[in-house]
Every structure is written in C-alpha cells, then in structure tokens.
Design an enzyme around this catalytic site. Structure first.
Site, PDB file in Angstrom:
ATOM      1  N   GLU A 276       2.055   8.449  -6.860  1.00 41.27           N
ATOM      2  CA  GLU A 276       0.846   8.036  -7.561  1.00 41.27           C
ATOM      3  C   GLU A 276       0.455   9.135  -8.536  1.00 41.27           C
ATOM      4  O   GLU A 276       1.121  10.165  -8.630  1.00 41.27           O
ATOM      5  CB  GLU A 276      -0.291   7.766  -6.568  1.00 41.27           C
ATOM      6  CG  GLU A 276      -0.617   8.937  -5.678  1.00 41.27           C
ATOM      7  CD  GLU A 276      -1.553   8.587  -4.537  1.00 41.27           C
ATOM      8  OE1 GLU A 276      -2.335   9.461  -4.128  1.00 41.27           O
ATOM      9  OE2 GLU A 276      -1.505   7.448  -4.038  1.00 41.27           O
ATOM     10  N   HIS A 320      -7.777   8.636  -3.069  1.00 39.47           N
ATOM     11  CA  HIS A 320      -7.179   9.783  -2.386  1.00 39.47           C
ATOM     12  C   HIS A 320      -7.709  11.079  -2.986  1.00 39.47           C
ATOM     13  O   HIS A 320      -7.931  11.171  -4.198  1.00 39.47           O
ATOM     14  CB  HIS A 320      -5.654   9.766  -2.543  1.00 39.47           C
ATOM     15  CG  HIS A 320      -4.976   8.798  -1.644  1.00 39.47           C
ATOM     16  ND1 HIS A 320      -3.747   8.236  -1.941  1.00 39.47           N
ATOM     17  CD2 HIS A 320      -5.329   8.266  -0.451  1.00 39.47           C
ATOM     18  CE1 HIS A 320      -3.394   7.415  -0.969  1.00 39.47           C
ATOM     19  NE2 HIS A 320      -4.338   7.420  -0.054  1.00 39.47           N
TER      20      HIS A 320
END
Length: 708
Positions: A276, A320
């Site tokens: 990511e 996150h």
C-alpha cells in the site's frame, strides 16, 4: 549529541559487542541452515526465524488476563478486554488446529491455564519451556515492555498484534533489534504469521480460509491478506507461509525479508505481495536480482501483487498508521510501475490472486512473465489504473494529514521560536528549501530529510534521507553532507546545525512523527517560512504522554464528520470530487483497495471508511450514520471480509441500521470470510432493499448501477 531513555542505552551497552550466531537450541528448526549473506551477527541473520511449522514451540504473553489497565481511554480499554478474551479463545483454536503452544507468560503469576504452565517472566519461560516463538496479546500501552522483555530473553520470533503502539516506543525497539542477532519481530499491528503447511498459527487469522499448499503471502493489510488466502484456497493452490507485516510505520519484518525467506522455502512455489502507500520499496532490488540471476543464482519464483491506495486522498493517512507518504517517498502508481518493470504480475483486487497464481504456476513453472492475469478484466483494470490522475509524490507535503496530531502552522512557529529559531510567514523573497525530521522506514530509524527545493519550485528534485540511531542521537558530522545536498554555502552551516539540532530535539522530546519545514537563506542565516508538524497521538491515548502537545489540537480545523466518527473508533475520510458511492469496509487495506477497484470498473467512491478489525453491529450502524450525512451518496457499498469480524454480526448491523435510521438509500452488501454464509443468508432473507453478493465485481457493478 541527543539521546533518549538511559535504561535503553544501558541495554545497548550490554549487548554491543556480543552479537551471537543463530546456533543455539532455542532456534526454530529451519533457521539454523538459513543464511542470506556471507557475514554473520546482525538483525538480518534472524530472517530464518520466520520459518515456523509443526515443531515450533510457542508461548503467549498476556495468556490469562490483564494488568495495569487504569488510566486508558475507553477505546483502548475495550481493546484490552477483547485481547484478554481473544488470547484464550485464540489459544484454544490454535491448539486444536495443530499449533504447538507450550505455555504462557503473565507477570506475577505462576500457575496453569488451559492445562499449560503460566510463568511470571519471559526469561523463565525461555529457561523452562524453551519456546521458539512468542505471541504478544496485550494492549498498546503494555506492548513495548512485552516486546522488550522478549528481546532481552532472546526469543527467536516475536509476534506483536497490538495496534496504536506509540511510534517512539517502536523506534526504540528497532534500535534494540539492530544491536542483536537473536530475535526477529513480526508486527506490530499485525494479524500475525501462519504456516498452513506446518499447522502453526501465531496471530488471529481466520483458520477456515487456509489450506496447506504452494503460495507464500506477505501483506501490509490483514483483511487483504485474508482475501488473498481465500482466493488461493478457492483456486486449489493453498498457502505455504503467510506473513502479516502489519500496518505500522515501522514493520519488524519487511517485504524484502519475506521475499528472502520465500525464495529459500521449498514449500513456496509462488508469491503474493500485498502493499500500500507509504515507504520505499527496496524489495524491487531483490526482485531484480532474481530476474537477472546475478545475486542468488537460483530460479526466480512467480510473483503477483496488489498495491492499495492508488486513489488515496493526497496528504491523508489512510487508516493504517503507516499508510501515508513521507517526503521523498513514491506513491502507489510508482510502486506499481516498479513492480511491473521487474516482471511482477499486478492485479487490482485480491480475489484475483487465485487465478493469477494458477496461470503463472501452470503455464510457466517458476518464471513470471508479468502478463495480465485474468484476460479482459485484468487488462481493463490496468488500463484504467494507468489513465487515472497520478497522485502526487510531494517533496514537501503541507496538506492536513489525519492519524496523528497535526498542529496549526502558527503554533509550530511558536515551538521553533521557543528554541531560538527565526520563524515567520514567507515574504516571497529567497529560494525555499526543505528540511524535515521524519522516519526512515528502510533503516527503521529517525532521519533528516533534506531537499534543495520544495515541490512548488522543482518537482523533479528528490529529497534525500540521512538516518541516525534513535538511542545514540543525531551525529553532528552529518551536517556538512546535508549542507552540501541543500546547496548551502559555508556561512549557513552554523545556522543549519542550530536548526537541525532544534528540530531533532523537538522530535525526540515531544514524540513527533514528522517535523517538516521550508526555509530561506538570508546572509548566512536560515529563516523558517513554512512548518508542518505532526505528533504521535498514540503516545497520548495509550500512556497520557505529551499532554501539552495534545492540548494544541484544534477540533474546529477538522472535518466534523471525521471527528464524530473518530469517537467510535471509525476512520472516515470524505473524498473530494463527485463520488456517489458510500463505502463501508472493515480494515484499512481493504478500504483503500475497495476505492481503487471501484474506480477500475467506473465507480466513484465518496469516502474512505474503515470500521476497524473489531467492528460490531453498533459500529456498523454508526458508520451508516456518518455516510448518510454526505448528500452526494446515492448507494452504500458494504464490503466486509471477516477475520475477527463475523459475517452474521455485520449483517445484523446492517439490519439494525435500516431499522433505526429509516434508510432510504439502497445498500449493496458483500460479505466474505468468517460466518460468510450466515451473513449472506441474513441479508437475503431480510425482506429489505438489500443486495447480497459473494463476488466483488458483481457487487461493484450493482452499486454503480444503483448509483446511476
């Protein structure tokens, strides 16, 4: 020289000079023969400890209960209670599955639990139980001490699942890790590590999804890794070893470490990589060496990958802790291109990994051509990915990010002036340069980030990082090199040293996450004309540290809906543009990928919403409330993959929202994973205007149709 926490320094002094090889009885069975370099004695030599299996002896830290839960926020208290219950339930599940759990550790206790011994310290557990690995099931405010205790006891593999561990605690832990060669960390904020072949689980992965097989998986995202596991199981391939890196800024085990273990693992024939936004992809160097056979001199194994965050909101932290771009780091599209250039097959959704790996393993043995994996649909996905507007990779990033506490620029100037730094608004005169203190994810340490230009002046100029050890502090000898990179003359070096020392001091003392400045040079003196300062709110939430900095937060500067969602542990980001599909997803990685995959088939998401891995029916209802406040939304797309989250619980949450919120918008629901059949049945038999799907693309197509 700047230093921190003398107790940790003493540990470094004790361990420095006595780094040992991995040849003791406490090793995992497969680690003795593993070596990735000619030298010995560093943290890299612990990579072999990742190879777990039937013979791996496991202990749990936090096995029986909780200690020291006073003075924590409600969200963290709920997490503590959840972890305590989950540790016991998880141990029962893991033992039944085949994991060789030999006992646990709970401070102050010397007893039994589940018929296994419970000891008061990790050191005593190492002496009596001789474990190869420990799973740490304690909350964020307790986790750093638990990890440090495991390192000092020289446990070969340490798996930390807790989320929201303060960043500076992790920086200190990584400084410890890199002075020894005995212990390997997986996590933090990780679903754990699991060997489907060896029936060994250290973490909370949903066991029904797994099947012993041929594919190794390494992932930043837990929910995306579960999707990949389910896909490879459905394809009949199964999994060998699955490593959850975790979504934190600093991962104890990185992609490059996992790739090395997979390349040496006879059980692994193909590799799935799930990344990511955030970080510098050093794994491209290893992938390139496989392609040329110039380093490892063995056949490469096919790799398929997905990178989340292609459509991430610029300048935002996407759920996150580590899902954001630091100055000088590439964006998601840049990572995709580097992977493609290395011959890696790119998919746009993890549900496609099964067929992708089947094609790669079946047609070409162990060589990846990098071709599209699923015919027309994959070509379409890659085509739309290429034509999307490129997310900027800024050298300087002053957009308001959300995850940590970002303060107003005038307050940042005040902090600098208190330290004798000249700081005020830019007058329009002088060449602006960038100087920051941030995190070097490659070296797992703080660093100086410098660029002779800001992105507004010369976007092609790359920022350069100058890492320094967290415990030893910044070394003044680096200043001339930094000055040269900034293209500063001799008279400005003294002023530069003052600015760097002030920034580093503030970074360490106030547990900053990123201190970014732009400055101009005037007659040898440096004047700060822009400041973007971020501080770690986890330090305040978990341990009540840095209350004075936390008091600088200005709620009125933030989006009211985002602030409201935050109270319930929901991460909500309203996306710019004309998006008309509200998204409700569990897990940051899956939420990012949902936005990307919708865009690939012509849909436009209105928001990013991560309910969190601990979503409940009430959380789902509150998520609906937040989404419904956006007038652009014409349909709500619920995309849930259950690990800890149960499919039937999510389905009941959807029904609860319809009942209490008097829903008028159509809702498309895709439920996969734990209790998926039960959840789908509840939706199908509800009699409400709900549309239940198993396949992502079918669900996305329906959502787009209804939005139109």
């Amino acid at each position: 020289m700047l230093t921190t926490r003398p107790r940790r320094q003493l540990w470094h002094m004790r361990t420095r000079g006595r780094r040992r090889h991995l040849n003791t009885p406490t090793q995992t069975p497969c680690s003795r023969a593993f070596s990735v370099s000619g030298r010995r004695g560093g943290y890299e030599d612990t990579i072999g400890n990742l190879k777990i299996g039937r013979d791996t002896r496991v202990v749990f830290q936090g096995f029986t209960g909780m200690n020291g839960v006073c003075d924590v926020c409600v969200v963290d208290l709920i997490l503590i209670l959840c972890l305590c219950a989950k540790a016991t339930a998880n141990a029962k599940e893991s033992i039944a599955w085949g994991t060789n759990i030999v006992g646990g550790v709970t401070p102050g206790k010397n007893t039994e639990h589940l018929g296994l011994p419970v000891l008061p310290s990790v050191r005593e557990a190492m002496q009596k139980l001789k474990p190869h690995a420990t799973g740490i099931y304690v909350a964020a405010h307790q986790a750093p001490a638990a990890i440090e205790e495991a390192i000092e006891a020289e446990v070969p593999l340490i798996v930390a699942v807790a989320e929201h561990i303060p960043v500076h605690d992790l920086l200190r832990i990584h400084s410890m890790l890199h002075t020894q060669s005995k212990s390997r960390l997986v996590g933090a904020n990780s679903p754990g590590i699991i060997s489907a072949v060896g029936r060994c689980r250290i973490g909370f992965q949903p066991l029904p999804c797994f099947m012993p097989g041929r594919v190794g998986i390494v992932a930043k995202s837990g929910t995306l890794s579960y999707e990949a596991v389910a896909s490879t199981t459905r394809a009949g391939l199964g999994q060998s070893l699955c490593i959850g890196m975790g979504g934190d800024v600093l991962a104890g085990t990185r992609f490059i470490d996992a790739l090395k273990i997979f390349e040496h693992d006879d059980d692994t024939e193909g590799i799935v990589l799930i990344g990511e936004i955030g970080g510098m992809p050093r794994w491209r160097l290893l992938i390139g060496s496989w392609s040329t056979r110039s380093v490892l001199q063995i056949p490469s194994k096919p790799i398929a990958a997905v990178i989340g965050g292609v459509n991430a909101a610029p300048g935002r932290v996407m759920g996150h802790a580590g899902a954001f771009i630091l100055p000088g780091e590439p964006d998601a599209l840049a990572k995709v291109k580097r992977l493609q250039d290395a011959g890696v097959t790119i998919v746009n959704h993890p549900a496609k990994f099964g067929e992708a790996m089947k094609t790669l393993l079946g047609s070409s043995g162990r060589v990846s051509s990098g071709a599209a994996t699923t015919g027309t649909s994959q070509r379409r996905g890659m085509h739309t990915m290429r034509r999307r507007p490129k997310v900027q990779s800024p050298v300087s990033n002053f957009a308001a990010q959300k995850r940590n506490l970002y303060i107003r620029e005038n307050l940042a100037f005040d902090l600098l002036r208190e330290r004798g730094i000249n700081a005020s608004e830019y007058s329009g005169k002088g060449r602006k340069r960038m100087l920051a203190v941030g995190i070097d994810r490659a070296n797992m340490s703080p660093c100086i980030i410098a660029s002779p230009a800001t992105n507004n002046q010369e976007p092609h100029v790359e920022a350069k990082k100058f890492p320094f050890d967290y415990v030893k502090g910044f070394v003044p000898s680096q200043i001339p090199v930094i000055a040269e990179h900034l293209q500063l003359g001799g008279p400005a070096k003294e002023s530069l040293a003052k600015l760097i020392n002030s920034l580093v001091g503030l970074y360490m003392q106030k547990e900053a996450f990123l201190l970014e400045t732009s400055f101009v040079e005037r007659l040898g003196d440096l004047k700060v004309v822009g400041a973007h300062f971020g501080f770690d709110d986890a330090a305040f939430r978990s341990t009540k540290r840095q209350g004075d900095i936390h008091a600088l937060r200005r709620i009125e500067d933030e989006d009211a809906q985002e602030v409201e969602a935050e109270k319930d542990g929901i991460v909500y980001i309203k996306l710019a543009g004309d998006g008309n599909i509200g998204t409700l997803v569990n897990g940051a990685g899956l939420a990012m990928n949902t936005i990307d995959a919708l865009a690939d088939v012509g849909g436009k998401a209105a928001n990013f919403l991560d309910t969190g891995g601990k979503a409940t029916s009430e959380t789902v209802k509150k998520s609906f409330q937040v989404i419904l406040q956006d007038e652009r939304v014409k349909v709500i797309f619920v995309n849930i993959f259950g690990g800890l989250t149960l499919g039937d619980m999510i389905a009941n949450g959807v029904l609860l929202a319809f009942k209490e919120l008097e829903m008028r918008l159509p809702v498309v629901v895709r439920i996969r994973g734990t209790n998926e059949a039960e959840g789908q049945k509840i939706i199908a038999e509800s009699g409400l205007p709900l549309h239940a799907f198993d396949d992502f693309e079918e669900a996305a197509a329906k959502a787009i149709e209804l939005a139109g």
